[in-house]
Scaffold this motif. Structure first.
Motif, PDB file in Angstrom:
ATOM      1  N   ASP A 170       0.813  -1.212   0.000  1.00 14.17           N
ATOM      2  CA  ASP A 170       0.000   0.000   0.000  1.00 14.17           C
ATOM      3  C   ASP A 170       0.850   1.267   0.000  1.00 14.17           C
ATOM      4  O   ASP A 170       0.347   2.346   0.284  1.00 14.17           O
ATOM      5  N   GLY A 171       2.088   1.191  -0.320  1.00 13.46           N
ATOM      6  CA  GLY A 171       2.904   2.397  -0.357  1.00 13.46           C
ATOM      7  C   GLY A 171       4.287   2.124  -0.919  1.00 13.46           C
ATOM      8  O   GLY A 171       4.519   1.105  -1.565  1.00 13.46           O
ATOM      9  N   LEU A 172       5.154   3.094  -0.700  1.00 17.04           N
ATOM     10  CA  LEU A 172       6.504   2.991  -1.245  1.00 17.04           C
ATOM     11  C   LEU A 172       7.472   2.588  -0.135  1.00 17.04           C
ATOM     12  O   LEU A 172       7.392   3.108   0.978  1.00 17.04           O
ATOM     13  N   VAL A 208       5.595   4.326   2.780  1.00 20.59           N
ATOM     14  CA  VAL A 208       5.254   5.743   2.648  1.00 20.59           C
ATOM     15  C   VAL A 208       4.133   5.890   1.621  1.00 20.59           C
ATOM     16  O   VAL A 208       4.207   5.296   0.550  1.00 20.59           O
ATOM     17  N   SER A 209       3.090   6.634   1.960  1.00 21.29           N
ATOM     18  CA  SER A 209       1.994   6.757   0.994  1.00 21.29           C
ATOM     19  C   SER A 209       1.891   8.158   0.384  1.00 21.29           C
ATOM     20  O   SER A 209       1.039   8.416  -0.444  1.00 21.29           O
ATOM     21  N   SER A 210       2.746   9.072   0.815  1.00 18.93           N
ATOM     22  CA  SER A 210       2.694  10.410   0.243  1.00 18.93           C
ATOM     23  C   SER A 210       4.098  10.993   0.205  1.00 18.93           C
ATOM     24  O   SER A 210       4.854  10.841   1.160  1.00 18.93           O
ATOM     25  N   GLU A 264       4.980  -0.304 -12.549  1.00 20.39           N
ATOM     26  CA  GLU A 264       5.767  -1.505 -12.302  1.00 20.39           C
ATOM     27  C   GLU A 264       5.760  -1.850 -10.811  1.00 20.39           C
ATOM     28  O   GLU A 264       5.547  -2.998 -10.417  1.00 20.39           O
ATOM     29  N   ILE A 265       5.958  -0.810  -9.967  1.00 17.45           N
ATOM     30  CA  ILE A 265       5.992  -1.024  -8.517  1.00 17.45           C
ATOM     31  C   ILE A 265       4.677  -1.628  -8.038  1.00 17.45           C
ATOM     32  O   ILE A 265       4.653  -2.540  -7.216  1.00 17.45           O
ATOM     33  N   LEU A 284      13.484  13.570  -3.249  1.00 12.38           N
ATOM     34  CA  LEU A 284      12.150  13.165  -2.831  1.00 12.38           C
ATOM     35  C   LEU A 284      12.071  13.303  -1.324  1.00 12.38           C
ATOM     36  O   LEU A 284      13.006  12.930  -0.614  1.00 12.38           O
ATOM     37  N   SER A 285      10.984  13.880  -0.846  1.00  7.47           N
ATOM     38  CA  SER A 285      10.811  13.847   0.602  1.00  7.47           C
ATOM     39  C   SER A 285       9.476  13.204   0.931  1.00  7.47           C
ATOM     40  O   SER A 285       8.434  13.652   0.471  1.00  7.47           O
ATOM     41  N   PRO A 286       9.516  12.116   1.696  1.00 10.31           N
ATOM     42  CA  PRO A 286       8.278  11.459   2.071  1.00 10.31           C
ATOM     43  C   PRO A 286       7.526  12.330   3.062  1.00 10.31           C
ATOM     44  O   PRO A 286       8.118  13.194   3.719  1.00 10.31           O
ATOM     45  N   SER A 287       6.227  12.122   3.125  1.00 12.87           N
ATOM     46  CA  SER A 287       5.441  12.905   4.060  1.00 12.87           C
ATOM     47  C   SER A 287       4.527  11.936   4.797  1.00 12.87           C
ATOM     48  O   SER A 287       3.654  11.324   4.205  1.00 12.87           O
TER      49      SER A 287
END
Lengths: 403, 242
Positions: free
Chosen positions: A83-85, A223-225, A249-250, A102-105
């Motif tokens: 459900d995320g990265l 991470v979802s955002s 792909e992910i 990239l900065s995750p939030s």
């Protein structure tokens, strides 16, 4: 020569009609003023609304370009398996061309406590070092979150002025401890959200912590955002296809697993909303103009009745119906224009004051001025038409019988 | 047309001719006949009184002579213009060019001075400002108001106001001066002064038609016609209501 003479005759007639109209307006000063008031209020409303809205929207779009250029927001809902990265995904995204970082939030809502003070429902945001690389001048004192903090899930935080005021009144917060959801954190720095609009979009976080720490507190690992930073403001179109390819792909090519938002698209939406709002409010304000027009019509009708003898006399001494009509039309046009011009001036003053209060730049909208003046001119002619026609059709015999 | 309109040449020469003028007004479902076949011919330079009691139709006749109204039937020729089936605009042109009105109570526009009141017909005729001032000034001098040109109507006496009205009627150099009870609102002495002015104007060659109910005033004219119940009779010798 005769045609020219006749034309000049019309010109003399026209100027005299203007003079007479002004004299008539001046004759009934109070009544004219009250009549004009309606138009004035209408135009003031239209001008100030449109100018204020366009000032606000231009300030919004300029702050968008200042902070939003060259960034993209990525939200992932993922699929059942994922459900995320994860860390590796994020590395692959950063490896794409044109992507600088990239900065995750990771947002968590937490209860903040220190000593006897505690506050609930405070938003904290998990982020990484890249975020501070981009927003360099955000941190006012102390240090930023670095790689080591994120790798080690350090329990460190940066706090903003609100938290400083409520929890560290009179003491320097740096190095002090604070509890977020009963977990002990060390304050390492104080930051300031750059603009009001930026904080609006980032969800008004008052505390910044390493994203890994935030994920752990949420019992999550993905991470979802995230916000992507591009190497140039215009790169988003170039990046998008490659990014989509990678994300597909992910998430195993499943549909609706992620959403990419560029600042351009947000700005576009904002602009559309603003212009719809200004059209709507302008429409409401123009009702006042119509009411003002009815006021003018009413006054002109009264005026025609009052001046029946005068009209009859003018007709008897050779005035054409068209000339009488023109004279009344000029009068209602002038009345309406006086109202319109006063309205424009008042409207500009009002919107300058409003822009000042809201802290946005005041920009004179020429479109609004043209609209206001044009509208009042149209109102003058449209609502003046029927009284003027009535005057021109008065029979001189009936009119003179009243002598 | 049974009266015949004449040839183009005779039309052009014709100064003032009314033939069999009938005027009817609708009253409910019926028609009231106000003028019953009036015929009248006037030479240029005449001074004519139309004498009649109220309700005799003399105001209606004045309206038709003054081109404020059109007859129901009959023929009216003024200075070569056939006044029949004309539009309002055409009528206003004839009024502007050929007729000078003088009303009972002068009818000046109160918020304009004497000069501007006299200029008014010229404004509608499209005369340029310089010429307008000059002509208005000339006319005001002619009626003896050279020292009152910039007085407002309420600063003038009744007689002076009527003089301004006469100047206004003269300023377009009309073919015909049409006066409706010109002394009606004035005392006897002032009325006489106005009549003296009329005589002087007639001496200069102005054609004047004066409509009145007052025998003494009517006597000032060189020719008097009576109108009673819409029928016109030429007065012979002593002028009375018969």
């Amino acid at each position: 020569m005769r045609v020219f003479g006749r034309f000049m005759g019309q010109v003399y007639m026209f100027t005299e009609s203007c003079v007479m109209a002004i004299e008539n307006i001046m004759q009934n000063r109070l009544r004219s003023f009250l009549t004009v008031l309606g138009i004035m209020i209408g135009v003031t409303a239209v001008i100030s609304l449109i100018t204020t809205i366009s000032a606000v929207s231009s300030s919004i779009s300029s702050s968008f370009t200042s902070m939003g250029a060259g960034t993209m927001t990525l939200t992932t809902t993922g699929n059942d398996l994922k459900d995320g990265l994860d860390e590796a995904d994020m590395k692959r995204i950063v490896a794409l061309e044109h992507i600088r970082g990239l900065s995750p939030s990771v947002t968590i809502s937490c209860t903040v406590a220190r000593g006897n003070t505690n506050e609930t429902n405070i938003n904290a945001q998990g982020t990484n070092a890249t975020y501070f690389d981009v927003h360099e001048d955000m941190v006012k004192s102390g240090r930023t979150i670095n790689r080591i903090d994120t790798d080690n899930m350090s329990r460190v935080c940066l706090i903003n002025k609100d938290i400083v005021e409520s929890f560290f009144y009179g003491v320097s917060p740096i190095g002090k401890t604070i509890y977020l959801n009963r977990i002990q954190f060390t304050v390492i720095g104080i930051y300031e959200s750059d603009t009001s609009i930026a904080s609006l979009l980032s969800g008004s976080a008052k505390i910044l912590i390493p994203y890994t720490t935030a994920l752990k507190m949420n019992n999550a690992s993905l991470v979802s955002s995230a916000t992507l930073y591009l190497d140039s403001a215009s790169a988003s179109a170039d990046v998008q296809p490659a990014l989509e390819e990678l994300l597909d792909e992910i998430f195993s090519y499943e549909e609706e697993t992620y959403k990419i938002t560029t600042m351009d698209s947000i700005e576009e939406t904002m602009k559309t909303m603003m212009s719809m709002m200004s059209a709507l409010l302008g429409g409401i304000a123009s009702i006042a103009l119509v009411v003002g027009g009815i006021g003018i019509m009413n006054m002109m009708l009264t005026s025609v009745t009052e001046r029946t003898v005068e009209i009859g006399l003018k007709k008897a001494i050779g005035a054409e119906p068209g000339q009488i009509q023109m004279q009344f039309l000029i009068e209602s046009f002038l009345l309406s224009m006086i109202g319109g011009l006063c309205g424009v001036i008042l409207g500009l003053i009002l919107s300058a004051v409003m822009c000042n209060l809201m802290g946005t730049n005041f920009v004179i909208s020429y479109g609004a001025i043209v609209l206001g003046v044009g509208f009042s001119a149209a109102v003058g002619i449209i609502f003046g038409w029927s009284p003027a026609r009535k005057a021109s059709r008065l029979s001189p015999i009936d009119a003179l019988r009243r002598m | 047309m049974q009266n015949g309109t004449g040839t183009a040449a005779s039309l052009k020469d014709c100064f003032f001719r009314m033939t069999d003028i009938v005027k009817q007004y609708p009253l409910g479902e019926e028609y009231v006949t106000i003028l019953r076949g009036i015929s009248l011919e006037i030479e240029e330079g005449e001074f004519l009184s139309v004498l009649g009691p109220s309700g005799s139709g003399k105001s209606t006749l004045m309206n038709i002579i003054g081109c404020l109204d059109l007859p129901t039937s009959g023929e009216y020729i003024l200075k070569g213009n056939v006044v029949l089936d004309l539009t309002e605009k055409e009528l206003s042109h004839i009024r502007s060019k050929e007729i000078g009105f003088i009303f009972q109570n002068s009818q000046l526009l109160q918020r304009m001075d004497a000069m501007k009141n006299v200029e008014l017909p010229l404004i509608y005729a499209g005369v340029r400002p310089g010429e307008r001032h000059a002509r208005a000034e000339e006319m005001l001098c002619k009626v003896g108001l050279e020292d009152r040109m910039h007085h407002m109507p309420n600063q003038l006496s009744g007689g002076q106001q009527q003089r301004v009205a006469i100047a206004r009627a003269l300023v377009t150099r009309p073919s015909l001066l049409l006066a409706d009870e010109p002394t009606g609102a004035l005392d006897q002495a002032t009325g006489h002064q106005i009549m003296d002015l009329f005589h002087a104007l007639n001496q200069e060659g102005h054609t004047i038609i004066m409509i009145t109910h007052d025998v003494n005033i009517a006597r000032n004219a060189r020719r008097v016609v009576n109108i009673i119940d819409g029928v016109m009779t030429e007065a012979e010798g002593e002028v009375t209501f018969a």
